[in-house]
Design a protein around this motif. Structure first.
Motif, mmCIF file in Angstrom:
data_model
loop_
_atom_site.group_PDB
_atom_site.id
_atom_site.type_symbol
_atom_site.label_atom_id
_atom_site.label_comp_id
_atom_site.label_asym_id
_atom_site.label_seq_id
_atom_site.Cartn_x
_atom_site.Cartn_y
_atom_site.Cartn_z
ATOM 1 N N LYS A 377 4.460 -6.864 -1.681
ATOM 2 C CA LYS A 377 3.770 -8.143 -1.500
ATOM 3 C C LYS A 377 2.617 -8.002 -0.507
ATOM 4 O O LYS A 377 1.524 -8.544 -0.712
ATOM 5 C CB LYS A 377 4.753 -9.213 -1.005
ATOM 6 C CG LYS A 377 4.145 -10.614 -0.961
ATOM 7 C CD LYS A 377 5.164 -11.655 -0.558
ATOM 8 C CE LYS A 377 4.551 -13.050 -0.688
ATOM 9 N NZ LYS A 377 3.223 -13.187 -0.108
ATOM 10 N N ALA A 378 2.844 -7.235 0.549
ATOM 11 C CA ALA A 378 1.779 -7.018 1.535
ATOM 12 C C ALA A 378 0.612 -6.259 0.919
ATOM 13 O O ALA A 378 -0.562 -6.561 1.196
ATOM 14 C CB ALA A 378 2.335 -6.259 2.739
ATOM 15 N N LEU A 379 0.908 -5.294 0.075
ATOM 16 C CA LEU A 379 -0.159 -4.543 -0.600
ATOM 17 C C LEU A 379 -0.939 -5.455 -1.541
ATOM 18 O O LEU A 379 -2.182 -5.399 -1.593
ATOM 19 C CB LEU A 379 0.436 -3.361 -1.374
ATOM 20 C CG LEU A 379 -0.563 -2.490 -2.155
ATOM 21 C CD1 LEU A 379 -1.645 -1.921 -1.239
ATOM 22 C CD2 LEU A 379 0.169 -1.364 -2.897
ATOM 23 N N ALA A 380 -0.219 -6.303 -2.273
ATOM 24 C CA ALA A 380 -0.889 -7.248 -3.170
ATOM 25 C C ALA A 380 -1.803 -8.180 -2.393
ATOM 26 O O ALA A 380 -2.938 -8.459 -2.809
ATOM 27 C CB ALA A 380 0.145 -8.039 -3.961
ATOM 28 N N ASP A 381 -1.313 -8.663 -1.250
ATOM 29 C CA ASP A 381 -2.123 -9.581 -0.432
ATOM 30 C C ASP A 381 -3.368 -8.890 0.094
ATOM 31 O O ASP A 381 -4.440 -9.496 0.201
ATOM 32 C CB ASP A 381 -1.301 -10.115 0.735
ATOM 33 C CG ASP A 381 -0.210 -11.104 0.281
ATOM 34 O OD1 ASP A 381 -0.315 -11.591 -0.870
ATOM 35 O OD2 ASP A 381 0.735 -11.348 1.063
ATOM 36 N N GLU A 382 -3.254 -7.594 0.440
ATOM 37 C CA GLU A 382 -4.423 -6.851 0.932
ATOM 38 C C GLU A 382 -5.414 -6.594 -0.192
ATOM 39 O O GLU A 382 -6.632 -6.678 0.008
ATOM 40 C CB GLU A 382 -3.974 -5.534 1.576
ATOM 41 C CG GLU A 382 -5.142 -4.775 2.193
ATOM 42 C CD GLU A 382 -4.724 -3.486 2.883
ATOM 43 O OE1 GLU A 382 -5.626 -2.675 3.187
ATOM 44 O OE2 GLU A 382 -3.501 -3.267 3.089
ATOM 45 N N LEU A 383 -4.899 -6.289 -1.379
ATOM 46 C CA LEU A 383 -5.795 -5.995 -2.493
ATOM 47 C C LEU A 383 -6.493 -7.231 -3.024
ATOM 48 O O LEU A 383 -7.656 -7.199 -3.407
ATOM 49 C CB LEU A 383 -5.016 -5.319 -3.620
ATOM 50 C CG LEU A 383 -4.577 -3.878 -3.396
ATOM 51 C CD1 LEU A 383 -3.548 -3.456 -4.435
ATOM 52 C CD2 LEU A 383 -5.783 -2.933 -3.443
#
Length: 386
Positions: A377-383
């Protein structure tokens, strides 16, 4: 007999026998090998076709010529899918001259053992050839995508005979979207040579072009700005489509699950386009095309023999070979006892220019757990932020 203009005709052929173009690219809709005939006071035939279609091509040319004979065969590109019938042409029309540059004739001798000293017309960059009302100008395009390549501009009908540039996979008797197969063709075959394509585009914009006649694919006659803009984006390694491609290599399904979860999170965040690709099962050329199309890429792989899974290795090698650059990249790595895929991926891609790595990295130790989902989820939010 297909007319392109009042006195330019199409003489090419469709190939539905081929399964792999250049021995590696799947072509379910076949290939077109294009050839053209310019009828004037003097007659020029533009390129030949693949070796398997020599008789069909010569019949097409003869039908166009009627009771006349050609004066010239212009050889723009020496790959055998375009040059294989030079010998047959010379035998059929012994009085015609073969037009090419110095490198062209070196390759003709190398391929066919054919010495054309008494038949050759050697042209220089920006050299011209008058057929009567048609004046042809030859513009050298080295490494687009062979060193001898040249394109030809006809000032009368404002046509650019573009060699392999602006080509695509697929026979002409099959209807399909131009951009999809032209993109796969471009990045598969020409992608490494962006700087050389840029140089050719700078020359092309100085010409008044109304039609583009490539050696593969359809003749382009409308909205040429669309095709030129795409080539500008592709050859400058720019972003064509905003979105994220997720390329994964999974053995038991855990890395696949993580890749799919990331895709769902990105869609929930409003990402306009998400592509999730299984590198082991999908066409590798399609995967490479998608990596170049989008601005952001996620590489998800298991650690394998202290490196990365072989399909991921092949994918990354394909990107590097084609000068992959100007992208944001995230990593999902998996390893049951020694996850080192992320470190290896970054090392493998050190030579790529202008890559931005995400701060968030996802590490799976065998299975996807709650802490893994939080990282995803954190990676998705960063991307792609909501």
């Amino acid at each position: 007999m297909k007319k392109i203009t009042e006195d330019i005709y199409y003489a090419g052929v469709n190939d539905h026998q081929v399964d792999l173009f250049e021995g590696q690219f799947a072509v379910p809709n076949g290939m077109a090998y294009n050839s053209y005939v310019i009828m004037d006071e003097k007659i020029a035939v533009m390129d030949t076709v693949d070796v398997n279609f020599g008789e069909e091509w010569l019949a097409n040319v003869a039908e166009i010529l009627g009771d006349r004979k050609p004066d010239y065969l212009v050889v723009q590109h020496m790959e055998p899918d375009h040059s294989a019938n030079i010998t047959k042409f010379v035998e059929a029309y012994p009085e015609a001259k073969v037009v090419g540059n110095a490198k062209t004739f070196q390759m003709i001798e190398n391929f066919f053992g054919l010495n054309l000293a008494d038949k050759q017309e050697v042209v220089t960059n920006n050299g011209t050839l008058s057929l009567g009302s048609h004046e042809l100008t030859f513009v050298f395009a080295p490494m687009v995508h062979w060193p001898e390549v040249m394109v030809t501009y006809d000032s009368k009908d404002k046509i650019l005979f573009s060699a392999d540039a602006f080509g695509k996979f697929g026979a002409l008797d099959v209807e399909e979207d131009w951009a999809c197969e032209a993109r796969r063709y471009y990045f598969g075959i020409v992608g490494k040579y962006g700087a050389q394509v840029q140089a050719l585009l700078k020359k092309a914009v100085t010409l008044d072009i109304e039609k583009i006649c490539p050696l593969h694919g359809p003749i382009l006659t409308e909205n040429l700005g669309y095709y030129l803009d795409l080539y500008q984006t592709w050859s400058s390694y720019g972003v064509e489509t905003e979105g994220v491609m997720i390329a994964y290599a999974s053995v038991y399904g855990n890395t696949k699950k993580a890749a799919e979860l990331l895709g769902e999170e990105l869609k929930a965040n409003g990402c306009p386009r998400v592509v999730v690709a299984d590198l082991a099962r999908e066409d590798m050329a399609e995967c490479i095309e998608d990596a170049f199309r989008h601005g952001k890429l996620v590489l998800a792989t298991i650690t394998y023999n202290g490196g990365v899974f072989p399909f991921m290795q092949t994918f990354i090698d394909g990107l590097k070979e084609r000068n992959f650059q100007n992208r944001t990249i995230g990593i999902i790595e998996n390893g049951s006892w020694a996850p080192v895929a992320a470190k290896n991926i970054k090392s493998m891609m050190e030579g790529c220019k202008n890559l931005t790595w995400t701060e968030t990295a996802v590490t799976i130790k065998s299975g996807v757990k709650e802490e893994t989902k939080a990282q995803i989820k954190a990676l998705a939010d960063e991307l792609w932020s909501k």
